[in-house]
Motif scaffolding. Sequence first.
Motif, PDB file in Angstrom:
ATOM      1  N   LYS A 555      62.744  -4.925   1.617  1.00  0.00           N
ATOM      2  CA  LYS A 555      64.109  -4.753   2.929  1.00  0.00           C
ATOM      3  C   LYS A 555      63.229  -6.200   3.393  1.00  0.00           C
ATOM      4  O   LYS A 555      61.631  -6.456   4.302  1.00  0.00           O
ATOM      5  N   ILE A 557      64.005  -8.122   7.588  1.00  0.00           N
ATOM      6  CA  ILE A 557      64.709  -8.225   8.090  1.00  0.00           C
ATOM      7  C   ILE A 557      64.203  -8.968   9.210  1.00  0.00           C
ATOM      8  O   ILE A 557      63.266 -10.258   9.468  1.00  0.00           O
ATOM      9  N   ILE A 565      69.270  -8.963  13.632  1.00  0.00           N
ATOM     10  CA  ILE A 565      70.476  -9.886  12.932  1.00  0.00           C
ATOM     11  C   ILE A 565      71.397  -8.882  11.348  1.00  0.00           C
ATOM     12  O   ILE A 565      71.997  -9.232  11.506  1.00  0.00           O
ATOM     13  N   ASN A 566      70.226  -8.628  11.347  1.00  0.00           N
ATOM     14  CA  ASN A 566      70.465  -8.235   9.338  1.00  0.00           C
ATOM     15  C   ASN A 566      69.386  -8.212   8.840  1.00  0.00           C
ATOM     16  O   ASN A 566      68.158  -8.384   8.956  1.00  0.00           O
ATOM     17  N   ILE A 567      69.573  -7.091   7.669  1.00  0.00           N
ATOM     18  CA  ILE A 567      67.941  -6.148   7.044  1.00  0.00           C
ATOM     19  C   ILE A 567      68.973  -5.766   5.738  1.00  0.00           C
ATOM     20  O   ILE A 567      70.288  -5.917   5.591  1.00  0.00           O
ATOM     21  N   GLY A 568      68.037  -6.476   4.774  1.00  0.00           N
ATOM     22  CA  GLY A 568      68.845  -6.766   3.319  1.00  0.00           C
ATOM     23  C   GLY A 568      67.535  -6.872   2.275  1.00  0.00           C
ATOM     24  O   GLY A 568      66.476  -7.972   2.599  1.00  0.00           O
ATOM     25  N   TYR A 572      70.859 -11.325  -0.716  1.00  0.00           N
ATOM     26  CA  TYR A 572      71.288 -11.178   0.656  1.00  0.00           C
ATOM     27  C   TYR A 572      71.492 -11.639   1.269  1.00  0.00           C
ATOM     28  O   TYR A 572      72.931 -12.183   1.898  1.00  0.00           O
ATOM     29  N   LEU A 573      70.554 -12.232   1.828  1.00  0.00           N
ATOM     30  CA  LEU A 573      70.311 -12.432   3.089  1.00  0.00           C
ATOM     31  C   LEU A 573      70.660 -13.832   2.649  1.00  0.00           C
ATOM     32  O   LEU A 573      71.011 -14.451   4.012  1.00  0.00           O
ATOM     33  N   ASN A 576      74.344 -13.999   2.924  1.00  0.00           N
ATOM     34  CA  ASN A 576      74.888 -13.582   4.255  1.00  0.00           C
ATOM     35  C   ASN A 576      74.326 -13.768   5.771  1.00  0.00           C
ATOM     36  O   ASN A 576      75.019 -13.382   7.016  1.00  0.00           O
ATOM     37  N   ASN A 577      72.950 -14.120   5.831  1.00  0.00           N
ATOM     38  CA  ASN A 577      73.015 -14.385   6.926  1.00  0.00           C
ATOM     39  C   ASN A 577      72.260 -15.982   7.162  1.00  0.00           C
ATOM     40  O   ASN A 577      71.237 -16.581   6.215  1.00  0.00           O
ATOM     41  N   TYR A 580      68.696 -17.065   7.796  1.00  0.00           N
ATOM     42  CA  TYR A 580      67.964 -16.739   6.961  1.00  0.00           C
ATOM     43  C   TYR A 580      67.399 -17.528   6.199  1.00  0.00           C
ATOM     44  O   TYR A 580      67.277 -18.568   4.566  1.00  0.00           O
TER      45      TYR A 580
END
Length: 596
Positions: A555, A557, A565-568, A572-573, A576-577, A580
Amino acid sequence: MQKKYSTKSYKTIFKYLKPYKKEFFVALFFTIIEASLEMFVPFLMNYLLSLGVYLDNANRYQINQDYLILISLIMVVCAVLAFIFGTISSKFIANTGRKFGALLRVETYKKIQNFSFNNIDQLRQSSLITRLTDDNQIIQNTFCTNFRPLIRAPMLLICSVIFSLIISPILSLILFLAMLILCITYAVIITKVRPRYIQMQSTTDLLNQDTQEAIKNVKTIKSFVKEDYEISKFNNINDNLRLISNKSYGMTALSMPVMNLVIFATIIIILYVGGIFVIDEKFAITTVNISAFLTYLNQSLGAFRMINNGLTNVNRADASVNRTSEILDTEIDLQFNKNSKLKITNGDVVFQNVYYKTTKTQNNYVLNNINLNIKSGETIGIVGPTGSGKSTLVNLIDRFYDASEGEILVSNNSVKLYNEYELHKNIGFCFQNPLLFKGTVLDNLKFGNKDASMDEVIKACKIACCYDFILNQLENGFAFMISEGGTNVSGGQRQRLCIARAIILNPKILIFDDSFSALDALTEKTVKNNLKNELHDVTKIIISEKISTIEDADKIIVIDNGNIINIGKNDYLIENNKIYHDMVKSQKRGAILWKN
């Protein structure tokens, strides 16, 4: 704003005299007896001159040998006993002072060691060092050098007043007036000087802080050619300390001229008035009485001189007493459950609605509503902009700080329920700045686990990729002497040794706070693979500014401004972030430019 002094500070400090109260009271008793015997000698001399030598009817001086021999013997006995008692008193007070000072240092050091990170942040490291060393030494020296004078002086003063009253109540009024003038003078001087002594100690803190910082960062200073700037900065602080010291000692020095003026004026007045009384027979005062009275005058004013010197030193130590007592009276804001028998059985970590701010009065939170669920054995990456709260987050797990709100669980129990040893031995921590202690490599590696076997040490060193360089690059291998701060090994070597030291704890959780920054890409990859393969049951939390360090974590963070803000996972990040994604993009661009 300067703190006012109170008796509480002295109660805090002098409670450490209790183990040595027998020696203290022995010294006190013998000092009082010594002073009393000293003051009895001039009184006997008055009788010696009055009774041992007299005028007969023909106005011729005669000697009464019986009185002369008897009083002389008593005077000799008093002088010898005063010497013996004074020697005993000095010995006991010196021993008591040394023991008291040593105990005070130990207890102050113990208190500092038990401080939370927040306590240390509030009092500042440089100030704590000054208080532990300089202030403690000032208190000890003041006690040793001023105890006897400050006990003897009042006794001398009291005896002088009593014997002076016996000789001449009228002349004693002049003596009382002189004492009143001196008392008022000292009170004014002490009131004015005390705040300056506090300023002196505070400025000494700044001087120590500047010196410590300059020595620690000497390479940076030289690389930027800032030696002249640092010297100028030091000179400014030093000049400020000099000016404050001049004002303090200059004002204190006024007491001596004032004392001498009062003494000489009093002597002249007593000689003049006493001469009138001797001539006028109705006062029944003789020249012998005047001589004895002047002796007591000198004794009493000499006692004032001792009090002046003693109070000057005590006044100087006043600031040190307050600063040391501030450490000893500081409430440790983070208490562990010492009686807890709870055991940490796995590396599960849970954050439940956690908030954190550095002080209760601070408006903004450093961390806001943190909720996390980390399973034992997982590898967790934490990334985010500088100052986003990454280090603060992991510091809460090991209770270097306590959450302001919410709960942190380790192995399904609140971290507040574990005793300190159980919590810290199960959480291996590698800090941003790898620190080694002066001593052998082996001593440093076994710092947290002195009972570790050599096989465990070697295994940890191999995982951290430091085994080969210990044997092949360091003279004497594990017996190689590390210098203070680890300056005789490279930054990458320090980091790997610190990683091995954390592994030797055999913890359930390993936290790496930017602990791979000095490692090359190949070594970093090898260390991460070793951690994954050899410590698969251990939870690994990695903070890093480099995406390559955490991209394969279970994971990741992303934290910004104290918020998750997001975890993945990595892919994925990236999609989606934005934070990152931008970090990945900028680091890949940098890598391409580097290759080109």
